[in-house]
Design an enzyme around this catalytic site. Structure first.
Site, PDB file in Angstrom:
ATOM      1  N   ASN A 210      -7.922  23.550 -22.855  1.00 51.49           N
ATOM      2  CA  ASN A 210      -8.051  23.915 -24.267  1.00 51.49           C
ATOM      3  C   ASN A 210      -9.492  23.718 -24.716  1.00 51.49           C
ATOM      4  O   ASN A 210     -10.358  23.340 -23.920  1.00 51.49           O
ATOM      5  CB  ASN A 210      -7.075  23.089 -25.125  1.00 51.49           C
ATOM      6  CG  ASN A 210      -7.318  21.607 -24.962  1.00 51.49           C
ATOM      7  OD1 ASN A 210      -8.388  21.112 -25.271  1.00 51.49           O
ATOM      8  ND2 ASN A 210      -6.329  20.894 -24.440  1.00 51.49           N
ATOM      9  N   ASP A 279      -0.071  20.236 -23.480  1.00 48.58           N
ATOM     10  CA  ASP A 279       1.351  19.924 -23.665  1.00 48.58           C
ATOM     11  C   ASP A 279       2.166  20.243 -22.412  1.00 48.58           C
ATOM     12  O   ASP A 279       3.192  19.624 -22.172  1.00 48.58           O
ATOM     13  CB  ASP A 279       1.896  20.722 -24.855  1.00 48.58           C
ATOM     14  CG  ASP A 279       1.321  20.197 -26.163  1.00 48.58           C
ATOM     15  OD1 ASP A 279       1.146  18.968 -26.264  1.00 48.58           O
ATOM     16  OD2 ASP A 279       1.023  21.000 -27.067  1.00 48.58           O
ATOM     17  N   PRO A 305       3.722  14.351 -19.972  1.00 42.09           N
ATOM     18  CA  PRO A 305       4.107  13.108 -20.639  1.00 42.09           C
ATOM     19  C   PRO A 305       3.319  12.927 -21.932  1.00 42.09           C
ATOM     20  O   PRO A 305       2.173  13.376 -22.035  1.00 42.09           O
ATOM     21  CB  PRO A 305       3.720  12.023 -19.623  1.00 42.09           C
ATOM     22  CG  PRO A 305       2.717  12.674 -18.721  1.00 42.09           C
ATOM     23  CD  PRO A 305       3.045  14.132 -18.694  1.00 42.09           C
ATOM     24  N   ASP A 306       3.929  12.296 -22.922  1.00 42.13           N
ATOM     25  CA  ASP A 306       3.232  11.995 -24.183  1.00 42.13           C
ATOM     26  C   ASP A 306       2.545  10.632 -24.010  1.00 42.13           C
ATOM     27  O   ASP A 306       3.197   9.586 -24.025  1.00 42.13           O
ATOM     28  CB  ASP A 306       4.248  11.955 -25.326  1.00 42.13           C
ATOM     29  CG  ASP A 306       3.572  11.738 -26.681  1.00 42.13           C
ATOM     30  OD1 ASP A 306       2.407  11.268 -26.698  1.00 42.13           O
ATOM     31  OD2 ASP A 306       4.202  12.037 -27.702  1.00 42.13           O
ATOM     32  N   ILE A 307       1.252  10.660 -23.832  1.00 42.13           N
ATOM     33  CA  ILE A 307       0.506   9.438 -23.510  1.00 42.13           C
ATOM     34  C   ILE A 307       0.538   8.474 -24.693  1.00 42.13           C
ATOM     35  O   ILE A 307       0.845   7.285 -24.557  1.00 42.13           O
ATOM     36  CB  ILE A 307      -0.954   9.793 -23.125  1.00 42.13           C
ATOM     37  CG1 ILE A 307      -0.924  10.703 -21.894  1.00 42.13           C
ATOM     38  CG2 ILE A 307      -1.768   8.529 -22.860  1.00 42.13           C
ATOM     39  CD1 ILE A 307      -2.247  11.354 -21.564  1.00 42.13           C
ATOM     40  N   PHE A 323      -4.422  11.201 -33.252  1.00 40.90           N
ATOM     41  CA  PHE A 323      -5.104  12.296 -33.942  1.00 40.90           C
ATOM     42  C   PHE A 323      -4.105  13.433 -34.095  1.00 40.90           C
ATOM     43  O   PHE A 323      -3.173  13.554 -33.316  1.00 40.90           O
ATOM     44  CB  PHE A 323      -6.327  12.777 -33.143  1.00 40.90           C
ATOM     45  CG  PHE A 323      -7.569  12.001 -33.444  1.00 40.90           C
ATOM     46  CD1 PHE A 323      -7.709  10.706 -32.981  1.00 40.90           C
ATOM     47  CD2 PHE A 323      -8.595  12.546 -34.206  1.00 40.90           C
ATOM     48  CE1 PHE A 323      -8.845   9.965 -33.264  1.00 40.90           C
ATOM     49  CE2 PHE A 323      -9.733  11.825 -34.492  1.00 40.90           C
ATOM     50  CZ  PHE A 323      -9.863  10.527 -34.026  1.00 40.90           C
ATOM     51  N   LYS A 337       4.221  13.077 -37.905  1.00 45.10           N
ATOM     52  CA  LYS A 337       3.841  12.733 -36.529  1.00 45.10           C
ATOM     53  C   LYS A 337       3.627  11.232 -36.405  1.00 45.10           C
ATOM     54  O   LYS A 337       4.042  10.608 -35.438  1.00 45.10           O
ATOM     55  CB  LYS A 337       2.560  13.486 -36.180  1.00 45.10           C
ATOM     56  CG  LYS A 337       2.314  13.617 -34.708  1.00 45.10           C
ATOM     57  CD  LYS A 337       1.203  14.601 -34.402  1.00 45.10           C
ATOM     58  CE  LYS A 337       1.632  16.044 -34.564  1.00 45.10           C
ATOM     59  NZ  LYS A 337       0.568  16.994 -34.278  1.00 45.10           N
TER      60      LYS A 337
HETATM   61  O1  C5P Z   1       1.924  15.906 -30.736  1.00 43.35           O
HETATM   62  P1  C5P Z   1       0.478  16.188 -30.820  1.00 43.35           P
HETATM   63  O2  C5P Z   1      -0.094  16.723 -29.547  1.00 43.35           O
HETATM   64  O3  C5P Z   1       0.017  16.978 -31.997  1.00 43.35           O
HETATM   65  O4  C5P Z   1      -0.122  14.706 -31.057  1.00 43.35           O
HETATM   66  C1  C5P Z   1      -1.453  14.489 -31.123  1.00 43.35           C
HETATM   67  C2  C5P Z   1      -1.738  13.067 -30.750  1.00 43.35           C
HETATM   68  O5  C5P Z   1      -0.988  12.655 -29.604  1.00 43.35           O
HETATM   69  C3  C5P Z   1      -3.165  12.906 -30.343  1.00 43.35           C
HETATM   70  O6  C5P Z   1      -3.562  11.598 -30.695  1.00 43.35           O
HETATM   71  C4  C5P Z   1      -3.128  13.080 -28.835  1.00 43.35           C
HETATM   72  O7  C5P Z   1      -4.205  12.429 -28.203  1.00 43.35           O
HETATM   73  C5  C5P Z   1      -1.811  12.446 -28.492  1.00 43.35           C
HETATM   74  N1  C5P Z   1      -1.134  13.050 -27.326  1.00 43.35           N
HETATM   75  C6  C5P Z   1      -0.986  12.332 -26.161  1.00 43.35           C
HETATM   76  N2  C5P Z   1      -0.302  12.884 -25.103  1.00 43.35           N
HETATM   77  C7  C5P Z   1       0.228  14.114 -25.188  1.00 43.35           C
HETATM   78  C8  C5P Z   1       0.084  14.850 -26.372  1.00 43.35           C
HETATM   79  C9  C5P Z   1      -0.600  14.307 -27.431  1.00 43.35           C
HETATM   80  O8  C5P Z   1      -1.487  11.207 -26.083  1.00 43.35           O
HETATM   81  N3  C5P Z   1       0.870  14.613 -24.151  1.00 43.35           N
END
Ligand code: C5P
Length: 402
Positions: A210, A279, A305-307, A323, A337
């Site tokens: 991105n 994503d 994975p959502d870190i 963020f 969020k």
């Molecule tokens: O859900 P979204 O992507 O909009 O969320 C944004 C926040 O989540 C940011 O702080 C981003 O660094 C974090 N994030 C993450 N891992 C992901 C997706 C988003 O840490 N897979």
């Protein structure tokens, strides 16, 4: 723009080719509000004429310890007392050696001994000279004495070689100097930050990514380090210099970023997730280059994975800051969020508008936390990052005290 309003900076220019950049450095320091006096060594004057520095600083240049007239105007002790900080840029291997050994055989080294102001050096030399044990030993001595070492950077060198030893760019030095004056709001606090995009491979030559440049996350890392934090920066692929004093871990994919983060999150007291994590990733990465044999190609993607969610969900999570990049309904989406992921704070910015957000140098943030919020910017990303760190520090210390 870094804030050096009214700060008195004594710039010592020593004899290296990077001295030509120091004229620009003077201008940039002055643009940031500083009052600059320049002291040159004999070697420096072989590279750049004092008149250049006189013109850009608007002050006479000092070069002699033993000239009675110069000493009568503003002598070495007065200059040493006048300075809020003494910065040697460029600092040659010879200058580092002489300061490390406490020599005082010219005006600049004498000032370095006679001043009580913080001393900072911006080394600049050939990569082999930089790597030499003698130079590194001298640096170790200087560091032990509390001397601030800015850089050097790596890249092309005037001697035709490539490697570590380039003086930091003037703007990086201005920011590093400004950092010396910032308040220690996060002294000794360990801060883990993600920044930049991730890169999800399709096959050995292609990937999905991105538009994130990493600038905001790097600025947050720089501001946190300047506030006294111990900063680890887990960075996706981005071509930015590592801010001074920051430990950097380079990763490519979301999975690698997660691994690097989980390995460090237990130690972290604050976690700032500014990375634009992809994503989705490929369900299956092709082992060899995909051929364009069909008109339509389908790629099967699976969720990454959502870190941030993973860290926020830990049993004893650090203070978590997320963020959110939004194109509309920013506050409402960001607050959803924040609650959804169980974050302490979220910093939301508009994307898709010219001048701020992805890849821009400026940014504006809406920062939200339980029961409060603040608007930051629009301003340079470092300025916004400093204000964000101030808010984070306040909320973090409040939480620790409860
Ligand atoms: O859900 P979204 O992507 O909009 O969320 C944004 C926040 O989540 C940011 O702080 C981003 O660094 C974090 N994030 C993450 N891992 C992901 C997706 C988003 O840490 N897979």
């Amino acid at each position: 723009m870094a804030d050096l309003q009214g700060r008195r900076i004594l710039l010592g220019v020593t004899g290296g080719i990077a001295a030509y950049k120091s004229a620009d450095l003077v201008r940039r320091l002055k643009d940031a509000g500083a009052d600059v006096r320049v002291v040159m060594t004999r070697g420096a004057m072989e590279f750049v004429r004092p008149l250049t520095f006189q013109a850009v600083s608007g002050q006479p240049v000092h070069d002699s310890l033993l000239d009675p007239q110069a000493e009568a105007a503003m002598g070495h002790i007065e200059l040493a007392r006048w300075a809020d900080v003494v910065l040697l840029a460029p600092a040659t291997a010879d200058a580092l050696a002489r300061v490390a050994h406490g020599l005082a055989d010219d005006l600049l080294t004498t000032i370095c001994l006679a001043t009580e102001a913080p001393l900072a050096v911006a080394p600049a030399m050939n990569r082999v000279m930089w790597a030499h044990r003698a130079t590194q030993d001298n640096l170790a001595v200087l560091r032990r004495r509390g001397v601030h070492v800015f850089g050097p950077g790596a890249g092309d060198q005037a001697c035709g070689e490539v490697g570590a030893g380039r003086m930091l760019e003037p703007m990086e030095l201005v920011q590093a100097v400004a950092g010396l004056f910032s308040e220690p709001l996060l002294q000794g606090v360990s801060v883990l930050i993600t920044a930049g995009p991730t890169r999800e491979p399709i096959d050995p030559v292609r990937y999905i990514t991105n538009r994130s440049s990493g600038k905001m996350g790097f600025a947050v890392a720089q501001a946190a380090a300047a506030a006294g934090a111990r900063v680890s920066l887990v960075a996706g692929p981005c071509a930015l210099p590592t801010p001074p004093g920051v430990e950097r871990v380079d990763v490519e994919t979301a999975q690698e970023m997660l691994d690097a983060v989980t390995a460090r999150a237990g130690e972290a007291q604050i976690f700032v997730a500014s990375a634009a994590v992809a994503d989705y990733r490929l369900a299956q990465v092709a082992a060899s280059k995909l051929k364009k044999s069909r008109d339509i190609m389908h790629l099967e993607l699976v969720r990454n994975p959502d870190i941030l969610g993973t860290v926020a969900g830990m049993p004893n999570p650090p203070f978590t800051v997320g963020f959110a990049a939004e194109t509309d309904n920013m506050r409402a989406y960001a607050e959803d969020k924040r609650r959804g992921k169980g974050l302490d704070m979220i910093a939301a910015n508009w994307v898709g508008r010219p001048g701020t957000g992805f890849d821009a140098d400026e940014n504006a943030l809406e920062v939200l936390w339980e029961g409060g919020g603040a608007s930051l910017g629009p301003a340079g990303k470092l300025q916004v990052a400093r204000e964000l760190i101030r808010l984070v520090a306040q909320r973090y210390h409040d939480r620790v005290q409860v």
